[in-house]
Design a protein around this motif. Structure first.
Motif, PDB file in Angstrom:
ATOM      1  N   LYS A 177       0.602  -0.951   0.197  1.00 15.24           N
ATOM      2  CA  LYS A 177      -0.328   0.003  -0.403  1.00 15.24           C
ATOM      3  C   LYS A 177       0.870   1.101  -0.008  1.00 15.24           C
ATOM      4  N   THR A 178       2.397   1.040   0.738  1.00 13.57           N
ATOM      5  CA  THR A 178       3.032   2.377   0.346  1.00 13.57           C
ATOM      6  C   THR A 178       3.081   2.559  -0.401  1.00 13.57           C
ATOM      7  N   LEU A 179       4.052   2.111  -1.205  1.00 12.29           N
ATOM      8  CA  LEU A 179       4.321   1.153  -2.716  1.00 12.29           C
ATOM      9  C   LEU A 179       3.657   2.534  -3.573  1.00 12.29           C
ATOM     10  N   VAL A 180       2.301   1.674  -3.565  1.00 12.56           N
ATOM     11  CA  VAL A 180       1.064   2.240  -4.385  1.00 12.56           C
ATOM     12  C   VAL A 180       0.463   3.747  -4.523  1.00 12.56           C
ATOM     13  N   ASN A 181       0.114   3.525  -2.927  1.00  9.70           N
ATOM     14  CA  ASN A 181      -0.445   4.642  -2.274  1.00  9.70           C
ATOM     15  C   ASN A 181       0.509   6.188  -2.374  1.00  9.70           C
ATOM     16  N   VAL A 182       0.971   5.952  -1.962  1.00 10.03           N
ATOM     17  CA  VAL A 182       2.284   6.718  -0.707  1.00 10.03           C
ATOM     18  C   VAL A 182       3.160   7.565  -2.232  1.00 10.03           C
ATOM     19  N   TYR A 183       4.117   6.046  -3.195  1.00  5.70           N
ATOM     20  CA  TYR A 183       5.512   6.629  -3.986  1.00  5.70           C
ATOM     21  C   TYR A 183       5.008   6.232  -5.478  1.00  5.70           C
ATOM     22  N   GLY A 184       4.008   5.962  -5.588  1.00  6.13           N
ATOM     23  CA  GLY A 184       2.936   5.677  -6.805  1.00  6.13           C
ATOM     24  C   GLY A 184       3.575   4.680  -7.780  1.00  6.13           C
ATOM     25  N   TYR A 185       3.918   3.585  -7.585  1.00  9.09           N
ATOM     26  CA  TYR A 185       4.099   2.360  -8.136  1.00  9.09           C
ATOM     27  C   TYR A 185       2.592   2.107  -8.956  1.00  9.09           C
ATOM     28  N   HIS A 186       3.598   1.503  -9.650  1.00  8.07           N
ATOM     29  CA  HIS A 186       2.274   0.751 -11.229  1.00  8.07           C
ATOM     30  C   HIS A 186       2.302  -0.768 -10.124  1.00  8.07           C
ATOM     31  N   ASP A 187       0.783  -1.421 -10.105  1.00  2.59           N
ATOM     32  CA  ASP A 187       0.840  -2.178  -9.804  1.00  2.59           C
ATOM     33  C   ASP A 187       1.084  -3.635 -10.681  1.00  2.59           C
ATOM     34  N   ASP A 188       1.092  -3.127 -11.791  1.00  2.64           N
ATOM     35  CA  ASP A 188       2.098  -4.351 -12.359  1.00  2.64           C
ATOM     36  C   ASP A 188       3.660  -3.876 -12.437  1.00  2.64           C
ATOM     37  N   HIS A 189       3.902  -3.096 -11.772  1.00  3.85           N
ATOM     38  CA  HIS A 189       5.527  -3.239 -11.333  1.00  3.85           C
ATOM     39  C   HIS A 189       5.546  -3.748 -10.165  1.00  3.85           C
ATOM     40  N   ASP A 233      -6.580 -19.619   7.826  1.00  2.85           N
ATOM     41  CA  ASP A 233      -7.035 -19.443   7.245  1.00  2.85           C
ATOM     42  C   ASP A 233      -6.643 -18.882   5.454  1.00  2.85           C
ATOM     43  N   SER A 234      -6.525 -18.600   4.752  1.00  3.32           N
ATOM     44  CA  SER A 234      -5.926 -18.755   3.400  1.00  3.32           C
ATOM     45  C   SER A 234      -5.665 -17.780   3.107  1.00  3.32           C
ATOM     46  N   SER A 235      -4.483 -17.057   2.983  1.00  2.00           N
ATOM     47  CA  SER A 235      -3.983 -15.418   3.213  1.00  2.00           C
ATOM     48  C   SER A 235      -5.230 -14.291   1.773  1.00  2.00           C
ATOM     49  N   PRO A 236      -5.581 -13.727   2.136  1.00  2.88           N
ATOM     50  CA  PRO A 236      -6.267 -12.270   0.921  1.00  2.88           C
ATOM     51  C   PRO A 236      -5.009 -12.749  -0.344  1.00  2.88           C
ATOM     52  N   LEU A 237      -5.047 -12.602  -0.973  1.00  2.00           N
ATOM     53  CA  LEU A 237      -4.226 -12.065  -2.786  1.00  2.00           C
ATOM     54  C   LEU A 237      -4.370 -10.763  -2.741  1.00  2.00           C
ATOM     55  N   ASP A 238      -4.969 -10.076  -2.517  1.00  2.00           N
ATOM     56  CA  ASP A 238      -5.297  -8.662  -2.594  1.00  2.00           C
ATOM     57  C   ASP A 238      -4.772  -7.901  -1.386  1.00  2.00           C
ATOM     58  N   LEU A 239      -3.484  -7.158  -1.467  1.00  2.00           N
ATOM     59  CA  LEU A 239      -2.974  -6.078  -0.573  1.00  2.00           C
ATOM     60  C   LEU A 239      -3.383  -4.819  -0.243  1.00  2.00           C
ATOM     61  N   ASP A 240      -4.217  -4.623  -0.962  1.00  2.00           N
ATOM     62  CA  ASP A 240      -4.048  -3.097  -0.603  1.00  2.00           C
ATOM     63  C   ASP A 240      -5.516  -2.873  -1.193  1.00  2.00           C
ATOM     64  N   GLY A 241      -6.385  -3.609  -1.023  1.00  2.00           N
ATOM     65  CA  GLY A 241      -8.078  -3.247  -1.146  1.00  2.00           C
ATOM     66  C   GLY A 241      -9.274  -3.077  -1.934  1.00  2.00           C
ATOM     67  N   ASP A 242      -8.398  -2.795  -3.520  1.00  2.00           N
ATOM     68  CA  ASP A 242      -8.531  -2.351  -4.474  1.00  2.00           C
ATOM     69  C   ASP A 242      -9.629  -3.260  -5.267  1.00  2.00           C
ATOM     70  N   GLY A 243      -9.123  -5.415  -4.982  1.00  2.86           N
ATOM     71  CA  GLY A 243     -10.422  -5.796  -5.293  1.00  2.86           C
ATOM     72  C   GLY A 243      -9.616  -6.440  -6.517  1.00  2.86           C
ATOM     73  N   ASP A 244      -8.427  -5.855  -6.651  1.00  5.41           N
ATOM     74  CA  ASP A 244      -7.642  -6.780  -8.062  1.00  5.41           C
ATOM     75  C   ASP A 244      -6.378  -7.658  -6.786  1.00  5.41           C
ATOM     76  N   THR A 245      -6.206  -9.204  -7.902  1.00  5.14           N
ATOM     77  CA  THR A 245      -5.540  -9.632  -7.720  1.00  5.14           C
ATOM     78  C   THR A 245      -3.678  -8.903  -7.501  1.00  5.14           C
ATOM     79  N   ASP A 246      -3.573  -9.067  -5.986  1.00  4.47           N
ATOM     80  CA  ASP A 246      -2.029  -8.547  -5.746  1.00  4.47           C
ATOM     81  C   ASP A 246      -0.515 -10.072  -5.836  1.00  4.47           C
ATOM     82  N   VAL A 247      -0.816 -10.641  -5.069  1.00  2.96           N
ATOM     83  CA  VAL A 247       0.047 -11.908  -4.505  1.00  2.96           C
ATOM     84  C   VAL A 247      -0.547 -12.817  -6.409  1.00  2.96           C
TER      85      VAL A 247
END
Length: 185
Positions: free
Chosen positions: A43-55, A78-92
């Motif tokens: 979340k810090t990389l995406v929301n603070v530093y503006g990294y692209h999800d696909d990077h 449980d099974s680890s959630p694949l969405d790390l930033d809560g935007d509904g996309d799979t991040d793992v």
């Protein structure tokens, strides 16, 4: 040589890439705090530093396997959630295995050049082999400091920042150090 934050984080977010790794060993030792740490970094990389999800390449426990792989604080699993930033996309994208780490760094070696920045974050368990030799615990296997540095050294990024929070991560410094690198363990 020390670099300021400005020099290691490009203002052109197309130049910034990241790798997040959390093995956990197995469902018993894969504590929820490792997922929490990866989520916060993501979340810090995406929301603070503006990294692209696909990077951002995320290698976590058993990857996209729906089996229970995470030990919760109340003793349940449980099974680890694949969405790390809560935007509904799979991040793992990948399980934290040696083969997948090699695959990701092979891909980055073909993609990144001296204009790019690479941020690497690792968490979970580690162990000391002897002296400055250490290992990171992956999903069901380990990777030595020599093997990990061989993977990182494939990448020709202008700057590489490494943050490792597993035990004995200081043993990776001698293998990872270089003129274009900042390492925190």
């Amino acid at each position: 040589e020390l670099y300021s934050v400005k020099s290691v984080t490009s203002t052109n977010n197309n130049d910034n890439y990241a790798v997040i790794i959390s093995g956990g060993l197995d469902s018993y030792y894969n504590w929820v705090r490792f997922w929490n740490d990866c989520s916060q970094i993501y979340k810090t990389l995406v929301n603070v530093y503006g990294y692209h999800d696909d990077h951002i390449y995320v290698l976590m426990s058993d990857g996209t396997n729906p089996a229970n792989d995470r030990h919760l604080n109340d003793g349940s699993y449980d099974s680890s959630p694949l969405d790390l930033d809560g935007d509904g996309d799979t991040d793992v994208q990948y399980a934290a295995t040696r083969a997948n780490i090699s695959s990701v760094f092979n891909q980055l070696s073909k993609t990144l050049n001296s204009n790019d920045n690479l941020f690497i974050f690792t968490t979970d368990h580690g162990e000391q082999v002897s002296g400055c030799d250490a290992k990171i615990i992956l999903w069901g296997e380990t990777m030595s400091d020599n093997e990990f540095s061989d993977e990182v050294n494939k990448v020709n990024a202008g700057h590489i920042n490494v943050v490792m929070e597993q035990c004995y991560s200081g043993g990776f410094i001698d293998n990872l150090q270089g003129s274009n690198r900042v390492i925190a363990t």
